[in-house]
Design a protein around this motif. Sequence first.
Motif, short mmCIF file in Angstrom:
data_model
loop_
_atom_site.label_atom_id
_atom_site.label_comp_id
_atom_site.label_asym_id
_atom_site.label_seq_id
_atom_site.Cartn_x
_atom_site.Cartn_y
_atom_site.Cartn_z
N GLY B 37 13.88 -59.91 -28.52
CA GLY B 37 15.17 -59.54 -27.95
C GLY B 37 15.12 -58.98 -26.55
N TRP B 38 16.30 -58.77 -26.01
CA TRP B 38 16.48 -58.21 -24.67
C TRP B 38 17.37 -56.98 -24.76
CZ3 TRP B 38 13.90 -59.89 -20.44
CH2 TRP B 38 13.32 -61.17 -20.51
N ILE B 39 17.01 -55.98 -23.97
CA ILE B 39 17.76 -54.73 -23.86
C ILE B 39 17.87 -54.43 -22.37
CG2 ILE B 39 17.82 -52.26 -24.47
CD1 ILE B 39 15.26 -54.40 -26.19
N ARG B 40 18.95 -53.80 -21.94
CA ARG B 40 19.05 -53.42 -20.54
C ARG B 40 19.38 -51.94 -20.41
NH1 ARG B 40 24.62 -56.10 -18.05
NH2 ARG B 40 26.12 -54.98 -19.37
N GLN B 41 19.08 -51.42 -19.22
CA GLN B 41 19.29 -50.00 -18.94
C GLN B 41 19.70 -49.84 -17.49
OE1 GLN B 41 15.78 -47.41 -19.26
NE2 GLN B 41 17.09 -45.79 -20.08
N PRO B 42 20.97 -49.61 -17.22
CA PRO B 42 21.39 -49.34 -15.84
C PRO B 42 20.64 -48.12 -15.31
CG PRO B 42 23.29 -49.75 -17.24
CD PRO B 42 22.11 -49.62 -18.14
N PRO B 43 20.38 -48.09 -14.02
CA PRO B 43 19.61 -46.98 -13.45
C PRO B 43 20.19 -45.62 -13.83
CG PRO B 43 19.89 -48.71 -11.83
CD PRO B 43 20.71 -49.10 -12.99
N GLY B 44 19.36 -44.77 -14.42
CA GLY B 44 19.78 -43.42 -14.79
C GLY B 44 20.66 -43.34 -16.02
N LYS B 45 20.82 -44.47 -16.73
CA LYS B 45 21.72 -44.47 -17.88
C LYS B 45 20.99 -44.85 -19.16
CE LYS B 45 25.87 -45.27 -15.17
NZ LYS B 45 27.13 -46.06 -15.01
N GLY B 46 21.75 -45.09 -20.23
CA GLY B 46 21.17 -45.36 -21.52
C GLY B 46 20.88 -46.82 -21.78
N LEU B 47 20.50 -47.11 -23.02
CA LEU B 47 20.03 -48.42 -23.43
C LEU B 47 21.14 -49.23 -24.09
CD1 LEU B 47 16.78 -47.01 -25.03
CD2 LEU B 47 16.85 -48.37 -22.94
N GLU B 48 21.16 -50.52 -23.80
CA GLU B 48 22.15 -51.42 -24.39
C GLU B 48 21.46 -52.69 -24.87
OE1 GLU B 48 26.53 -53.25 -23.33
OE2 GLU B 48 25.01 -53.23 -21.74
N TRP B 49 21.57 -52.98 -26.16
CA TRP B 49 21.04 -54.24 -26.70
C TRP B 49 21.87 -55.40 -26.20
CZ3 TRP B 49 23.74 -57.18 -30.58
CH2 TRP B 49 23.05 -58.34 -30.98
N ILE B 50 21.19 -56.49 -25.79
CA ILE B 50 21.87 -57.66 -25.25
C ILE B 50 21.87 -58.82 -26.24
CG2 ILE B 50 21.93 -59.37 -23.40
CD1 ILE B 50 20.33 -57.37 -21.68
N ALA B 51 20.68 -59.21 -26.71
CA ALA B 51 20.59 -60.40 -27.55
C ALA B 51 19.25 -60.42 -28.28
CB ALA B 51 20.75 -61.66 -26.71
N THR B 52 19.23 -61.18 -29.38
CA THR B 52 18.03 -61.33 -30.22
C THR B 52 17.91 -62.78 -30.66
OG1 THR B 52 18.15 -59.04 -31.02
CG2 THR B 52 17.00 -60.62 -32.43
N ILE B 53 16.66 -63.23 -30.82
CA ILE B 53 16.42 -64.59 -31.26
C ILE B 53 15.25 -64.62 -32.24
CG2 ILE B 53 14.82 -65.18 -29.37
CD1 ILE B 53 16.28 -67.97 -29.29
N TYR B 54 15.29 -65.58 -33.15
CA TYR B 54 14.18 -65.80 -34.07
C TYR B 54 13.55 -67.14 -33.72
CZ TYR B 54 11.54 -65.61 -38.45
OH TYR B 54 10.53 -65.54 -39.37
N ASN B 55 12.33 -67.36 -34.20
CA ASN B 55 11.62 -68.59 -33.81
C ASN B 55 12.31 -69.84 -34.33
OD1 ASN B 55 10.85 -68.58 -36.54
ND2 ASN B 55 8.80 -67.79 -36.09
N SER B 56 13.18 -69.70 -35.31
CA SER B 56 13.93 -70.85 -35.82
C SER B 56 15.02 -71.28 -34.85
CB SER B 56 14.58 -70.48 -37.15
OG SER B 56 15.52 -69.44 -36.97
N GLY B 57 15.30 -70.39 -33.87
CA GLY B 57 16.37 -70.65 -32.92
C GLY B 57 17.65 -69.89 -33.24
#
Lengths: 108, 119
Positions: B37-57
């Motif tokens: 998966g992917w997570i993002r964090q704006p500078p100086g701020k908290g964490l936000e989950w973006i997306a997740t994938i499995y090997n099946s697609g």
Amino acid sequence: EIVMTQSPATLSVSPGERATLSCRASQSVSSNLAWYQQKPGQAPRLLIYGASTRATDIPARFSGSGSGTEFTLTISSLQSEDFAVYYCQQYNNWPLGTFGQGTKLEIK
Amino acid sequence: QLQLQESGPGLVKPSETLSLTCSVSGDSISRSSYYWGWIRQPPGKGLEWIATIYNSGSTYYNPSLKSRVTISVDTSKNQFSLKLSSVTAADTAIFYCARLDSSGFFESWGQGTLVTVSS
């Protein structure tokens, strides 16, 4: 969406003392709660999952407790390397996992 | 030992598409029981989950970003990727790739890459 609220925003504790960080969920997440530690300029690191299970290589001074909506991360005797930001994350309604806003643990 | 390494442009213009790749070593995406998966964090701020994938697609997206996000996997290269379209300055963040336990917590993280949206 489940909202995670951490308190306090900043916690000032002296080295060697105990630190207690709180995380509250807007609805029950059972024991599907993780804690992460983030030091400046670094990625978060998994500390605790399942509310109370320490991740690999995490020292025993870190412990987690709670279930439902109220959770606690306790660091029994603070070391210099423990001063960081701590985040909780619920994964009960996976895949939509949500994080708390973080608690900054600073040296008193 | 598992390693995840993000790569991609550090600067993206507003309205364009942000593209990042996560290269995985020490585990095989195609044979793994983990999610990615992917997570993002704006500078100086908290964490936000973006997306997740499995090997099946199978893919999973944060509803707040779903209309602009695509996650994909290339098992032949042992990589997975993120595309975020129509970016604005509000998308400026450190982007992390991670391996997820099947329960949903982020078990291992890449070091992160800063992407700035600016003209």
